[in-house]
Design an enzyme around this catalytic site. Structure first.
Site: not given
Ligand code: IMP
Ligand code: MG
Length: 186
Positions: A115, A111-112, A177, A164
């Site tokens: 959040d 995963e990148d 990206r 962000f």
């Molecule tokens: P989560 O489900 O809320 O944990 O969100 C995870 C996904 O949201 C990641 O795989 C990212 O693609 C995107 N994401 C969350 N935070 C950021 C950020 O700060 N910048 C860009 N993408 C984010």
């Molecule tokens: Mg994204």
């Protein structure tokens, strides 16, 4: 490349200023090497499938697998939760299911950034149903605000600031990206 409003940065972003460069290329490369060594040491035998979550993990994954010194396979899956927004919608859509057989394999989901942790929670539930030999997550960045269980989160690159972030695979509405560093978007 560490000045947020240097000409090189503005050329890459098309004039859009970034507030700060949080992780520069050298720092990312050195941490990715460490993660590769950790992963190499963690998987002594069995089939290892490194599963990249598109699109955000594409650069991280390509750097990471080259630092893992053991046999492995690579596949991808796609899920989305944000759309064009900067706020997680909470609903995770699985857009592609890997064809690859998961049963009995060690699965390392890459995963990148984590959040809310909802994407992770949903995907680990789905992948767990396919009876992998083991299931672990490697995330480049972790905002550490997640309320959901994260027992599978085994390898983390950096603790991320509550901002962000864009670059090194991370986007805002599909832009940025390609930045070789990770920046806080103004
Ligand atoms: P989560 O489900 O809320 O944990 O969100 C995870 C996904 O949201 C990641 O795989 C990212 O693609 C995107 N994401 C969350 N935070 C950021 C950020 O700060 N910048 C860009 N993408 C984010
Ligand atoms: Mg994204």
């Amino acid at each position: 490349m560490s000045m947020p409003s240097s000409p090189e940065v503005l050329r890459r972003t098309g004039g859009r200023r970034v507030k700060a460069i949080c992780f520069d290329e050298a720092r990312i490369a050195s941490r990715v090497r460490e993660l590769g060594a950790e992963i190499t040491a963690a998987y002594p035998d069995g089939e290892l499938l490194v599963l990249g979550l598109l699109k955000g993990s594409f650069i991280f994954l390509s750097d990471l697998v080259r630092q893992i010194e053991r046999p492995l396979q690579v596949d991808f899956l796609a899920a989305s939760s944000y759309g064009d927004s900067k706020v997680s919608s909470g609903t995770v859509h699985l857009l592609y299911d890997p064809e690859t057989q998961l049963e009995g394999k060690h699965i390392l989901l890459v995963e990148d950034i984590i959040d809310t942790g909802k994407t992770l929670q949903r995907l680990t539930a789905l992948l767990g149903e396919r009876r992998p030999g083991s299931l672990a997550i490697c995330a480049l960045l972790d905002k550490e605000i997640s309320v959901v269980p994260r027992s599978e989160l085994r390898f983390v690159g950096f603790r991320a600031p509550a901002a962000f972030l864009v670059g090194y695979g991370l986007d805002h509405a599909e832009n940025f990206r390609h930045l070789p560093f990770i920046a806080d978007l103004e």
